[in-house]
Design a protein around this motif. Sequence first.
Motif, PDB file in Angstrom:
ATOM      1  N   PHE A  97     -47.360  39.113  45.667  1.00 20.91           N
ATOM      2  CA  PHE A  97     -46.546  39.667  44.580  1.00 20.91           C
ATOM      3  C   PHE A  97     -47.226  40.901  43.992  1.00 20.91           C
ATOM      4  O   PHE A  97     -46.576  41.929  43.744  1.00 20.91           O
ATOM      5  CB  PHE A  97     -46.328  38.587  43.514  1.00 20.91           C
ATOM      6  CG  PHE A  97     -45.870  39.102  42.186  1.00 20.91           C
ATOM      7  CD1 PHE A  97     -44.608  39.654  42.030  1.00 20.91           C
ATOM      8  CD2 PHE A  97     -46.709  39.038  41.079  1.00 20.91           C
ATOM      9  CE1 PHE A  97     -44.184  40.127  40.789  1.00 20.91           C
ATOM     10  CE2 PHE A  97     -46.296  39.504  39.847  1.00 20.91           C
ATOM     11  CZ  PHE A  97     -45.033  40.063  39.701  1.00 20.91           C
ATOM     12  N   ALA A  98     -48.542  40.821  43.767  1.00 16.61           N
ATOM     13  CA  ALA A  98     -49.271  41.943  43.179  1.00 16.61           C
ATOM     14  C   ALA A  98     -49.272  43.148  44.118  1.00 16.61           C
ATOM     15  O   ALA A  98     -49.089  44.292  43.680  1.00 16.61           O
ATOM     16  CB  ALA A  98     -50.699  41.525  42.841  1.00 16.61           C
ATOM     17  N   VAL A  99     -49.484  42.899  45.429  1.00 17.28           N
ATOM     18  CA  VAL A  99     -49.458  44.001  46.398  1.00 17.28           C
ATOM     19  C   VAL A  99     -48.099  44.696  46.368  1.00 17.28           C
ATOM     20  O   VAL A  99     -48.006  45.929  46.435  1.00 17.28           O
ATOM     21  CB  VAL A  99     -49.781  43.475  47.812  1.00 17.28           C
ATOM     22  CG1 VAL A  99     -49.517  44.555  48.864  1.00 17.28           C
ATOM     23  CG2 VAL A  99     -51.231  43.010  47.893  1.00 17.28           C
ATOM     24  N   ALA A 100     -47.029  43.912  46.207  1.00 18.13           N
ATOM     25  CA  ALA A 100     -45.674  44.464  46.221  1.00 18.13           C
ATOM     26  C   ALA A 100     -45.310  45.177  44.928  1.00 18.13           C
ATOM     27  O   ALA A 100     -44.303  45.889  44.878  1.00 18.13           O
ATOM     28  CB  ALA A 100     -44.664  43.350  46.495  1.00 18.13           C
ATOM     29  N   THR A 101     -46.110  45.012  43.861  1.00 17.83           N
ATOM     30  CA  THR A 101     -45.778  45.637  42.568  1.00 17.83           C
ATOM     31  C   THR A 101     -46.864  46.597  42.102  1.00 17.83           C
ATOM     32  O   THR A 101     -46.910  46.966  40.934  1.00 17.83           O
ATOM     33  CB  THR A 101     -45.563  44.555  41.483  1.00 17.83           C
ATOM     34  OG1 THR A 101     -46.723  43.699  41.434  1.00 17.83           O
ATOM     35  CG2 THR A 101     -44.330  43.725  41.760  1.00 17.83           C
ATOM     36  N   ARG A 102     -47.729  47.019  43.027  1.00 17.19           N
ATOM     37  CA  ARG A 102     -48.833  47.896  42.630  1.00 17.19           C
ATOM     38  C   ARG A 102     -48.351  49.212  42.018  1.00 17.19           C
ATOM     39  O   ARG A 102     -49.029  49.803  41.186  1.00 17.19           O
ATOM     40  CB  ARG A 102     -49.717  48.197  43.848  1.00 17.19           C
ATOM     41  CG  ARG A 102     -50.821  47.179  44.051  1.00 17.19           C
ATOM     42  CD  ARG A 102     -51.690  47.555  45.228  1.00 17.19           C
ATOM     43  NE  ARG A 102     -53.027  46.991  45.102  1.00 17.19           N
ATOM     44  CZ  ARG A 102     -53.975  47.096  46.011  1.00 17.19           C
ATOM     45  NH1 ARG A 102     -53.725  47.766  47.121  1.00 17.19           N
ATOM     46  NH2 ARG A 102     -55.155  46.578  45.828  1.00 17.19           N
ATOM     47  N   GLU A 103     -47.172  49.679  42.452  1.00 21.09           N
ATOM     48  CA  GLU A 103     -46.702  50.973  41.948  1.00 21.09           C
ATOM     49  C   GLU A 103     -46.123  50.873  40.533  1.00 21.09           C
ATOM     50  O   GLU A 103     -45.921  51.892  39.877  1.00 21.09           O
ATOM     51  CB  GLU A 103     -45.674  51.579  42.911  1.00 21.09           C
ATOM     52  CG  GLU A 103     -44.272  50.975  42.847  1.00 21.09           C
ATOM     53  CD  GLU A 103     -44.128  49.649  43.604  1.00 21.09           C
ATOM     54  OE1 GLU A 103     -42.985  49.186  43.742  1.00 21.09           O
ATOM     55  OE2 GLU A 103     -45.141  49.093  44.042  1.00 21.09           O
ATOM     56  N   VAL A 104     -45.854  49.654  40.054  1.00 21.44           N
ATOM     57  CA  VAL A 104     -45.260  49.524  38.715  1.00 21.44           C
ATOM     58  C   VAL A 104     -46.113  48.693  37.759  1.00 21.44           C
ATOM     59  O   VAL A 104     -45.890  48.729  36.546  1.00 21.44           O
ATOM     60  CB  VAL A 104     -43.842  48.910  38.793  1.00 21.44           C
ATOM     61  CG1 VAL A 104     -42.892  49.839  39.539  1.00 21.44           C
ATOM     62  CG2 VAL A 104     -43.865  47.530  39.424  1.00 21.44           C
ATOM     63  N   LEU A 105     -47.076  47.940  38.267  1.00 21.10           N
ATOM     64  CA  LEU A 105     -47.953  47.143  37.405  1.00 21.10           C
ATOM     65  C   LEU A 105     -49.402  47.556  37.634  1.00 21.10           C
ATOM     66  O   LEU A 105     -49.826  47.751  38.779  1.00 21.10           O
ATOM     67  CB  LEU A 105     -47.789  45.641  37.695  1.00 21.10           C
ATOM     68  CG  LEU A 105     -46.423  45.022  37.400  1.00 21.10           C
ATOM     69  CD1 LEU A 105     -46.428  43.536  37.769  1.00 21.10           C
ATOM     70  CD2 LEU A 105     -46.035  45.200  35.948  1.00 21.10           C
ATOM     71  N   ALA A 106     -50.168  47.662  36.564  1.00 22.94           N
ATOM     72  CA  ALA A 106     -51.549  48.142  36.641  1.00 22.94           C
ATOM     73  C   ALA A 106     -52.493  46.967  36.871  1.00 22.94           C
ATOM     74  O   ALA A 106     -53.108  46.455  35.938  1.00 22.94           O
ATOM     75  CB  ALA A 106     -51.917  48.888  35.363  1.00 22.94           C
ATOM     76  N   TRP A 107     -52.633  46.565  38.118  1.00 20.38           N
ATOM     77  CA  TRP A 107     -53.523  45.449  38.438  1.00 20.38           C
ATOM     78  C   TRP A 107     -54.964  45.938  38.492  1.00 20.38           C
ATOM     79  O   TRP A 107     -55.291  46.787  39.331  1.00 20.38           O
ATOM     80  CB  TRP A 107     -53.149  44.831  39.790  1.00 20.38           C
ATOM     81  CG  TRP A 107     -51.758  44.273  39.848  1.00 20.38           C
ATOM     82  CD1 TRP A 107     -50.673  44.849  40.432  1.00 20.38           C
ATOM     83  CD2 TRP A 107     -51.316  43.039  39.302  1.00 20.38           C
ATOM     84  NE1 TRP A 107     -49.574  44.054  40.280  1.00 20.38           N
ATOM     85  CE2 TRP A 107     -49.935  42.920  39.589  1.00 20.38           C
ATOM     86  CE3 TRP A 107     -51.946  42.018  38.590  1.00 20.38           C
ATOM     87  CZ2 TRP A 107     -49.168  41.837  39.203  1.00 20.38           C
ATOM     88  CZ3 TRP A 107     -51.181  40.924  38.199  1.00 20.38           C
ATOM     89  CH2 TRP A 107     -49.822  40.845  38.504  1.00 20.38           C
ATOM     90  N   PRO A 108     -55.849  45.439  37.624  1.00 20.35           N
ATOM     91  CA  PRO A 108     -57.260  45.840  37.714  1.00 20.35           C
ATOM     92  C   PRO A 108     -57.903  45.347  39.006  1.00 20.35           C
ATOM     93  O   PRO A 108     -58.770  46.002  39.573  1.00 20.35           O
ATOM     94  CB  PRO A 108     -57.900  45.178  36.484  1.00 20.35           C
ATOM     95  CG  PRO A 108     -56.983  44.034  36.142  1.00 20.35           C
ATOM     96  CD  PRO A 108     -55.603  44.497  36.528  1.00 20.35           C
ATOM     97  N   THR A 109     -57.465  44.194  39.471  1.00 24.62           N
ATOM     98  CA  THR A 109     -57.865  43.632  40.754  1.00 24.62           C
ATOM     99  C   THR A 109     -56.744  42.701  41.194  1.00 24.62           C
ATOM    100  O   THR A 109     -55.977  42.210  40.352  1.00 24.62           O
ATOM    101  CB  THR A 109     -59.200  42.862  40.646  1.00 24.62           C
ATOM    102  OG1 THR A 109     -59.598  42.406  41.937  1.00 24.62           O
ATOM    103  CG2 THR A 109     -59.078  41.665  39.725  1.00 24.62           C
ATOM    104  N   LEU A 110     -56.609  42.487  42.483  1.00 23.04           N
ATOM    105  CA  LEU A 110     -55.525  41.629  42.938  1.00 23.04           C
ATOM    106  C   LEU A 110     -55.757  40.196  42.464  1.00 23.04           C
ATOM    107  O   LEU A 110     -56.838  39.632  42.674  1.00 23.04           O
ATOM    108  CB  LEU A 110     -55.432  41.653  44.469  1.00 23.04           C
ATOM    109  CG  LEU A 110     -54.986  42.976  45.105  1.00 23.04           C
ATOM    110  CD1 LEU A 110     -55.022  42.865  46.623  1.00 23.04           C
ATOM    111  CD2 LEU A 110     -53.597  43.370  44.635  1.00 23.04           C
TER     112      LEU A 110
END
Length: 582
Positions: A254-267
Motif C-alpha cells: 500500500f505504501a509503495v503504491a501511494t508514495r507519490e501522495v503520502l510522505a512515508w519516512p520509511t516503508l
Amino acid sequence: MMNQEIISVRDVRYCYPTGTDPVLRGVNFSLRRGEFVGLVGATGAGKTTLCQTLNGLIPHYTLGEMQGEVWVNGKKTTDLTVADLSSMVGLVFQDADAQLVMSTVEEECLLGPMSQGLSRREARQRARQILERLEISHLAERSPQALSGGQKQRVAIAAVMVTEPEVLVLDEATSELDAMMVGKIFHLCERLNREFGTTILLVSHEVELLARYTDRLLVMDKGRIVLDAPTRQALQEHQILQQVGVRLPQVTRFAVATREVLAWPTLPLTEEEALPVARAALNGSRPQPAEVPPPRPEAGTEPPLIEVKNVRFAYREPVTVLHNINLTFRQGEFTAIIGNNGSGKSTLMKLILGLLKPSAGQVIIDGIDTRQAKVSDLARRIGFIFQNPNDQLFASSVAEEVAFGLKNLGLSEEEIRHRVEETLVRFQLTGVRDVFPRFLARGDKQKVCIASIVAMNPQILLLDEPTTGQDYRDSHQIMELARSLNEQGITILLVTHDLNNVARYARRVIAVNDGVIVADGPTTEIMSNRELLASCHLTPPQIVRLSLEMSEAGIPPIMTPEALAEKIRHRLSLHPTAREKH
C-alpha cells in the motif's frame, strides 16, 4: 552472548543424487545465539534443502554431493551423527506425515525427551505443557494419523519443541494452520526466544508475521542467499523481493503504491506504523460521510446448482461433525468456505462431492440427490482439486494426465485429442506436454491438475486449500486461473485459510465453526467483521484491518492494498491542499 555463533554455513553447495543441477550454490551465513531469523524465497529456492543441512539429514541420510561446511556449536556436522545434532538443532518439516511415527500423540511427544535420557514422568510433564500451549492436549491419546492436516502440524511442532533444542528450525511448519493458530505459533517462538534464549530459524510465506516478530531476514533465490539484513532493512528492498517472488506485507505494498501522495519516512511493516501517516493525510481533507455498503445481492431466479438441505453428518454416532447445514449455490458463484482447523469445511466438501453421504438431510447437485448417485456420475458435473497435487498426478506425461478423465467419460478418440490440444493451449502447457507431471514445479503441477479437470467441462470446481505451501507467484497464478474460469461461467467453491486470497477473489464467504454455519454473506461484510472471524480463530487481512482503523475518516472496509491506495489517491485528489501538507 548474542554475538556468539551457534551455526555457521560456509560455502555450501549441494546436488541431490537424482539431480544434475545443484540446489545450493555457495550458501554462506551464520546464526548467533538468541537470534530470531526468518528465511524466505520462492518455491525451489533451496530453503528446505538448506534446513536439512543444519541438523545433518544432509549429508548423513540424504545422499548426494555436498561441498562446503556446516558448523554447529563449533563442530562440523560431518563429524557428528544426526542423533548428536538432534539435541542442538530441532527441525520441524512442512510435511508432518514425514515426521510422525508413534501410535499416539503423547507417545510422539515422549519419544524425543526420553531418548535424551529423561524419565517417562519428566518427559510426560514437559509434553503436557507443550500440548496445552498448542491447544491440542485433548488429542494426547489420539493416533496422529487420524488427525487433520493442521492438527498433525501442531503435533509435529510439539514433538520437536518438547526436546528443548538450542536451535529450532521450522520449515513451513504452519502452512496448514488457521490464521489465529499461526499467530500463536509465532508468539510461542518469540517466548522461547526471549525467555529461554532459543535460536529460531523460521521458514514462512507469512511476511506480515515475519515483519512483526523476526530480527533478521534471509532471502534465497536459486540456491543462493541474495539478501541478509535486519528485517526492517530487508523489507525496504521491495524491488529485490518482488524480483525473486517474495510478497511484501500488505501495508508495505500500500505504501509503495501511494508514495507519490503520502510522505512515508520509511516503508511501514505493520498497520500500526502505516496508520499515523494515512490518518494525517486524510485529516487534512474534508471529512467524507461513511460509504453505505451496497445492498446484498438478491438470489437469482435460476434453479440452484447445489442445495444442501438440513444436513447432519457424523463419522461415528453420536459425535456429530456437521449440524443442520442449509446452503444454496447458483451457477457462476465464486464462494470461499473458511473456518478453523477441524471446523467441518473438508467434510462439507466431501458431502458435496458425494464421497460422503449425509447422516440426515439431502445434498442435491443439479437436481441429483447424492444419496442415490454414483460418484462417477457426479464427477461429470463437479471437479475436485486436491491440496497436494501429487495426490492427483499419476500419468506419464502432461498430455496423458489431461486425457485420462476424458477417456473415463467414454469420449471418442477424436474428441479426446481435440480437447487435450485445446486444453494444453488454454492453460499454456504445450511446452511441457510430454513432461512427467511430477517433475514440474509445484505451481505448474497444480495447473496441470486444474487443466485435467477443466477439460471434462465441469459445472462446478471445488478447490481444497490450493495455495497451501505455495509461494506468492504460484499462489497468484492459481488464483488468477480460478478467477478466469469463474468468469467463463464455472462455479468455484474455495476452501482456504488464506484470507488475503478470499478478500481478493471471492464474492461470497461462508464461515464454519464447530460444524455450524455461523455466517454467510458478501465478502466485504464477512472480512470486516473482526468479532465473527475471531470466533472462528481467524483474523482479517492486514489491509482490511488498516482500512477499518480509518473508518472515522470515511474510509469503508477495503479488501486489497491496490483498492485502498486508489481510494486514498482519489480522496487526496479532491483536496490537493491536504496533499501539499504531507
